[in-house]
Write a protein that holds these residues in place. Structure first.
Motif, PDB file in Angstrom:
ATOM      1  N   GLU A   1       0.833  -1.214   0.000  1.00 33.32           N
ATOM      2  CA  GLU A   1       0.000   0.000   0.000  1.00 33.32           C
ATOM      3  C   GLU A   1       0.872   1.270   0.000  1.00 33.32           C
ATOM      4  OE1 GLU A   1      -3.299   2.332   2.683  1.00 33.32           O
ATOM      5  OE2 GLU A   1      -3.049   0.192   3.057  1.00 33.32           O
ATOM      6  N   THR A   2       1.925   1.267   0.845  1.00 31.07           N
ATOM      7  CA  THR A   2       2.808   2.448   0.913  1.00 31.07           C
ATOM      8  C   THR A   2       3.465   2.706  -0.440  1.00 31.07           C
ATOM      9  OG1 THR A   2       3.313   1.594   3.097  1.00 31.07           O
ATOM     10  CG2 THR A   2       4.604   3.490   2.371  1.00 31.07           C
ATOM     11  N   ALA A   3       3.929   1.610  -1.076  1.00 28.83           N
ATOM     12  CA  ALA A   3       4.582   1.754  -2.390  1.00 28.83           C
ATOM     13  C   ALA A   3       3.604   2.343  -3.403  1.00 28.83           C
ATOM     14  CB  ALA A   3       5.084   0.396  -2.857  1.00 28.83           C
ATOM     15  N   TYR A   4       2.308   1.937  -3.314  1.00 29.97           N
ATOM     16  CA  TYR A   4       1.284   2.490  -4.215  1.00 29.97           C
ATOM     17  C   TYR A   4       1.199   4.013  -4.038  1.00 29.97           C
ATOM     18  CZ  TYR A   4      -3.302   3.914  -5.929  1.00 29.97           C
ATOM     19  OH  TYR A   4      -4.319   4.586  -6.564  1.00 29.97           O
ATOM     20  N   HIS A   5       1.116   4.455  -2.770  1.00 26.78           N
ATOM     21  CA  HIS A   5       0.995   5.901  -2.509  1.00 26.78           C
ATOM     22  C   HIS A   5       2.225   6.647  -3.030  1.00 26.78           C
ATOM     23  CE1 HIS A   5      -2.780   5.718  -0.464  1.00 26.78           C
ATOM     24  NE2 HIS A   5      -2.335   4.850   0.427  1.00 26.78           N
ATOM     25  N   MET A   6       3.401   6.003  -2.918  1.00 29.72           N
ATOM     26  CA  MET A   6       4.642   6.611  -3.409  1.00 29.72           C
ATOM     27  C   MET A   6       4.558   6.796  -4.926  1.00 29.72           C
ATOM     28  SD  MET A   6       7.163   7.886  -2.186  1.00 29.72           S
ATOM     29  CE  MET A   6       8.817   7.933  -1.659  1.00 29.72           C
ATOM     30  N   ALA A   7       4.059   5.755  -5.622  1.00 25.34           N
ATOM     31  CA  ALA A   7       3.931   5.835  -7.090  1.00 25.34           C
ATOM     32  C   ALA A   7       2.948   6.940  -7.486  1.00 25.34           C
ATOM     33  CB  ALA A   7       3.471   4.492  -7.644  1.00 25.34           C
ATOM     34  N   VAL A   8       1.862   7.094  -6.686  1.00 30.43           N
ATOM     35  CA  VAL A   8       0.885   8.162  -6.958  1.00 30.43           C
ATOM     36  C   VAL A   8       1.572   9.523  -6.798  1.00 30.43           C
ATOM     37  CG1 VAL A   8      -1.254   9.274  -6.206  1.00 30.43           C
ATOM     38  CG2 VAL A   8      -1.106   6.776  -6.274  1.00 30.43           C
ATOM     39  N   ALA A   9       2.343   9.648  -5.701  1.00 31.37           N
ATOM     40  CA  ALA A   9       3.029  10.923  -5.433  1.00 31.37           C
ATOM     41  C   ALA A   9       4.003  11.265  -6.554  1.00 31.37           C
ATOM     42  CB  ALA A   9       3.762  10.838  -4.098  1.00 31.37           C
ATOM     43  N   ARG A  10       4.650  10.236  -7.114  1.00 25.82           N
ATOM     44  CA  ARG A  10       5.621  10.469  -8.195  1.00 25.82           C
ATOM     45  C   ARG A  10       4.951  10.534  -9.574  1.00 25.82           C
ATOM     46  NH1 ARG A  10      10.480  10.605  -6.163  1.00 25.82           N
ATOM     47  NH2 ARG A  10      11.219   9.157  -4.563  1.00 25.82           N
ATOM     48  N   GLU A  11       3.605  10.392  -9.583  1.00 23.83           N
ATOM     49  CA  GLU A  11       2.829  10.403 -10.849  1.00 23.83           C
ATOM     50  C   GLU A  11       3.345   9.364 -11.836  1.00 23.83           C
ATOM     51  OE1 GLU A  11       2.382  14.310 -12.457  1.00 23.83           O
ATOM     52  OE2 GLU A  11       1.442  15.103 -10.641  1.00 23.83           O
ATOM     53  N   ASP A  12       3.709   8.192 -11.296  1.00 29.15           N
ATOM     54  CA  ASP A  12       4.197   7.099 -12.144  1.00 29.15           C
ATOM     55  C   ASP A  12       3.011   6.176 -12.470  1.00 29.15           C
ATOM     56  OD1 ASP A  12       5.363   4.887 -13.292  1.00 29.15           O
ATOM     57  OD2 ASP A  12       7.132   4.933 -12.000  1.00 29.15           O
ATOM     58  N   LEU A  13       2.292   6.514 -13.558  1.00 30.22           N
ATOM     59  CA  LEU A  13       1.041   5.808 -13.860  1.00 30.22           C
ATOM     60  C   LEU A  13       1.275   4.315 -14.139  1.00 30.22           C
ATOM     61  CD1 LEU A  13      -2.029   6.041 -14.213  1.00 30.22           C
ATOM     62  CD2 LEU A  13      -1.654   6.570 -16.615  1.00 30.22           C
TER      63      LEU A  13
END
Length: 923
Positions: free
Chosen positions: A277-289
């Motif tokens: 879950e944390t990694a998902y939020h990180m990807a969202v923050a980095r806008e890595d679709l």
């Protein structure tokens, strides 16, 4: 190939031309020539030589691809004593070419895998490959490639290795699976941070998970699982590696779908995914679709795998509802592509809960569905700066359609009425921006039909308010409000007082270019549901139909409006129908006459299909209730129109598309008035037969089947219809007897046997006592192997129905004669039919056709069981017992078991099960 084996220089030139010739015609010639080479016997030797010479990437790729293709499709060409040499040669090539190009390695790996699967004498291929190459680090990439494609090819459609060999291989691969995983683990330890190698390892592991042969207890404590999740947790993981790791986890989750049998691994995967879950939020923050989509795929696969557990014990153990929370977090992502990944899961959850129908369970899941619907409504909003109506053909339009379908499927959990009221109150109590209003109306339109229309003040209020929308609101809001009105036809049927204001609101839309088609669709819906109430508005509908082309309608919307008008027309008093139908058809008939006149004067060909389609839809849906003895009110109109249709058919007789539409129009005209079209029978059949001699359009056969269906029971028409069949059969048989005739003309096969089947159903004796029947049966036997859904279905139905007329004693006077004639036909063709059916099942037909074949065999058995037993035995003796690779295809016991299962079956479905199992031995 003609002219013997081509020399290598010529082959090189052709390959160069294929890849580098600037002239498209040169490329095409090279492609055709190389295709012929690939199909010839010389391809084996030439590919081997090209791979040995290793001259350039193109020639090696062509050779590797040819090798793979030959092994897949023409392995039978090689004598068994050459198999070992071929294997050794391929292994040498992959070793020598390993650094030339990855795509060449993949083609050679596929060739080696396909060879291993077919070559029964190569025992324990996984073990020999690992023994041979695992100590050499430079061979690792191609070894892992072979071990990746090997499990993938086990179920390949291109290889017909049969169920016996497939079972043997799967058992063999399962036996060596731990060795493979150990190899992959040591590979990761040795190459550590080599990203390319790690991607290969994950792909390979995923491939073994997909085959379902990994020991789940062994995997639960395996190092590779930890590596997978570490890669997915790390923020700096590259896109390609992230995708490979995600694919692998998804494969693992899919492989343990039967959770109770794989509990140790299931728990490890469950806990592993929850850490992401944390990694998902990180990807969202980095806008890595890309990464966001991967995580959503993993979360969705987790929910799919644990669906049963979640519904069985929500909130406990692996039924933990945090899995749904993960999906709802994804649903909150601003990009709609993310939530779309999870749709199948939500649909399945809804289906599960609907079947269980437990109020307590529904209460647990309701809040999740409410939150999902809230997210979906937001995702359906158009951009605030969007102009015009919503597009329904682009990606976003398709997404909205999928939302609409999903909402319909899960709305029962929330309650349609409750949801509809809530949505309406957001519009009534606030004044949201236009894009929010439009999205809310869109969701309301999706659920309007599932709200109970009886005594429902909210629905009435919504209708009242919608038709009062001012004309200056955003075009998209007006468009979607019109769609909502169209979905509320049931409310108008219960409250006809709304018809006047609603119709005038829709008329405004009909006059506007961008709203016209939506308004037409809504009027069509209202006509379909409120047929009786709309009768008083018929003249208004007629006015619209008369000036149809003054509105900016799509052809589909125009047809829909005419359909609605015809449905209402059928509810008028009988004495008014003829005149009104004549009015409704007049516009189209005049347009056709005008076209024909112009064509004859200026020789230029215009397209009459618009008018033919419109007439067809009018005839199709004008179906008034006519008592026995009353003249059909449409009869006179159709007789008046016939000369124009006949003229159209003659004028455009060479154009298949137009003739097809003309026949369709005539088909609905005949269906509309039934026996009332008798006066057309003679001229219509004469014209059909004469045009068919010149232009054998299959639609004439179809139209013929409609005529037999309507008139085949009439004693006076039977001989004429049989003459028609015979006249149509002669050119048809000539067409189908050409090389590949059956395969090239599946529509003709389909329509010919529809026609023959109608004869069997309406007048079997007429057909059975004619001379044409022998030819029709022979054609049917030849066509049983045709792999075309509709054509094959028609052939099987004809044969089944034909035999059935001699089985089912319908107590008609002619039953005994029919039985005798069918007995004679089967005496001549029975053995050939059964042999051909068995061969087709095993080698030509896809599994979905087998129930039809089973019905034919069942009828044959019902007709004469002892003779059928003999025919089946002879047919089975003729089947090959082993593959060209030396594997046993079918054992003596399997043959005798199948024979017994079929011949002792007590119902048709037992025959079907037996065939399904038996033919797997040859697939």
């Amino acid at each position: 190939m003609e002219g013997g084996k081509p020399n290598l220089t010529l082959v090189y030139q052709a390959v160069q031309a294929l890849y580098h010739d600037p002239d498209p015609a040169g490329k095409e010639r090279a492609s055709v020539w190389l295709g012929e080479l690939q199909r010839s016997m010389y391809a084996w030797e030439i590919s081997d030589q090209l791979l040995q010479l290793k001259q350039d990437v193109e020639s090696c790729y062509f050779a590797a691809q040819t090798m793979k293709m030959k092994i897949q499709t023409s392995f039978f060409e090689l004598p068994p004593e050459t198999h070992n040499a071929l294997r050794d040669s391929l292994l040498t090539h992959i070793q020598n070419l390993k650094d030339l190009s990855p795509i060449i390695v993949t083609q050679l790996a596929l060739a080696i895998a396909d060879l291993a699967l077919q070559m029964a004498s190569w025992k324990g291929c996984v073990h020999t490959l690992i023994e041979k190459y695992n100590s050499d680090v430079s061979s690792m990439p191609f070894l892992v490639e072979i071990l990746t494609v090997l499990p993938e090819e086990v179920h390949s459609r291109s290889l017909r290795i049969g169920a016996n060999r497939r079972t043997e291989i799967i058992e063999d691969l399962a036996f060596y699976s731990s060795t493979v995983v150990t190899l992959l683990t040591s590979c990761v330890e040795k190459t550590g941070n080599d990203e390319k190698m790690l991607i290969k390892v994950f792909r390979c592991l995923g491939s073994w998970f997909n085959l379902g042969v990994l020991d789940s207890n062994f995997m639960a404590s395996n190092q590779l699982l930890m590596v997978l999740f570490q890669v997915l947790q790390r923020d700096e993981t590259s896109t390609n590696l992230h995708e490979a790791a995600s694919d692998c986890v998804c494969s693992a989750l899919y492989a343990i779908e039967n959770v109770d049998h794989h509990m140790a691994l299931a728990v490890q995967l469950f806990q592993g995914v929850l850490t992401l879950e944390t990694a998902y939020h990180m990807a969202v923050a980095r806008e890595d679709l890309d990464k966001v989509l991967n995580y959503c795929r993993i979360f969705t696969e987790l929910c799919e795998t644990f669906l049963e557990t979640t519904v069985r014990s929500p909130g406990q153990g692996t039924g933990d509802l945090r899995t749904l929370e993960l999906l709802l977090i994804c649903a909150g992502h601003p990009q709609y592509e993310v939530v779309e990944i999870s749709f199948n899961f939500w649909y399945r959850l809804g289906e599960h809960l609907y079947k269980i129908n437990d109020v307590t369970l529904n209460t647990i899941f309701r809040p999740y569905i409410q939150r999902l619907l809230h997210c979906l409504a937001r995702h359906c909003q158009l951009d605030p700066d969007h102009e015009g109506i919503p597009e329904d053909t682009d990606d976003f339009g398709e997404f909205r359609m999928r939302v609409s379908d999903l909402v319909k499927d899960v709305i029962f959990l929330v309650g349609s009425m409750e949801c509809f009221s809530q949505l309406y109150s957001t519009l009534k109590d606030g004044s949201p921006p236009w894009e929010v209003t439009e999205a809310v109306l869109f969701i309301m339109a999706a659920i309007a039909k599932s709200v109970d229309p009886e005594n429902n003040p909210t629905l009435c209020e919504v209708l009242q308010q919608v038709v009062l929308l001012p004309e200056n609101v955003h075009m998209a809001v007006r468009y979607t409000s019109i769609e909502l009105v169209g979905e509320m036809s049931e409310v108008m049927d219960r409250n006809p007082r709304f018809l006047d204001p609603v119709l005038s609101y829709l008329m405004k839309g009909l006059r506007e270019k961008s709203l016209a088609s939506a308004a037409a669709k809504a009027i069509h819906n209202i006509c379909s549901v409120c047929r009786d109430h709309m009768a008083q508005h018929f003249h208004g509908l007629l006015d619209i139909a008369r000036s149809l082309d003054s509105f900016a309608l799509s052809s589909e919307a125009a047809i829909g409006l005419l359909k609605g008008t015809a449905l209402v027309l059928a509810r008028l008093p009988l004495e008014k129908i003829a005149e009104c139908l004549s009015d409704l058809c007049a516009v189209q008939v005049l347009a056709l006459k005008k076209l024909l006149a112009e064509d004859s004067t200026n020789g230029k060909s215009a397209d009459p299909t618009v008018w033919l389609d419109r007439l067809a839809v009018i005839f199709r849906h004008t179906n008034p209730i006519v008592e026995n003895g009353q003249t059909h009110p449409c009869q006179k109109v159709i007789q008046e129109i016939w000369p124009v249709l006949s003229n159209t058919l003659n004028t455009y007789q060479a154009d298949n598309r137009i003739v097809e539409r003309c026949c369709r129009c005539l088909r609905f005209a005949v269906r509309c008035v039934g026996k009332g079209s008798a006066s057309l029978l003679q001229p219509l059949v004469t014209q059909m037969v004469s045009v068919y001699q010149l232009y054998p359009h299959s639609c004439f056969l179809y139209l013929g089947s409609i005529l037999v269906d309507e008139y085949g029971m009439e004693e006076g028409c039977r001989q004429g219809l049989l003459d028609m069949l015979q006249a149509l059969c002669m050119p048809t048989f000539q067409l189908l007897e050409q090389p590949n005739g059956l395969r090239n003309h599946p529509d003709t096969v389909d329509d010919l046997f529809r026609l023959a089947t109608r004869f069997v159903q309406r007048s079997p004796l007429t057909l059975l006592s004619s001379s044409i029947i022998v030819h029709v049966i022979q054609c049917a036997i030849a066509a049983t192997s045709l792999d075309h859904r509709d054509a094959n279905c028609s052939v099987m139905k004809f044969v089944r129905d034909l035999i059935h007329t001699g089985v089912a004693n319908d107590h008609e006077d002619d039953f005994e004669v029919r039985k005798q004639l069918i007995g004679q036909a089967l005496e001549q063709h029975g053995q050939q039919l059964v042999t051909q059916l068995m061969h087709s099942c095993c080698f030509c037909l896809p599994p979905y056709t087998l129930p039809d074949v089973a019905e034919v065999l069942w009828e044959l058995m019902m007709f004469d069981r002892p003779t059928f037993c003999r025919w089946l035995e002879n047919a089975l003796k003729g089947l090959p017992k082993e593959t060209s690779g030396g594997a046993v295809t079918v054992t003596h016991k399997q043959l005798t078991d199948f024979h017994k299962q079929v011949t002792s079956a007590e119902e048709c479905k037992q025959v079907c099960w037996a065939i399904r199992e038996f033919t797997r031995l040859f697939r």
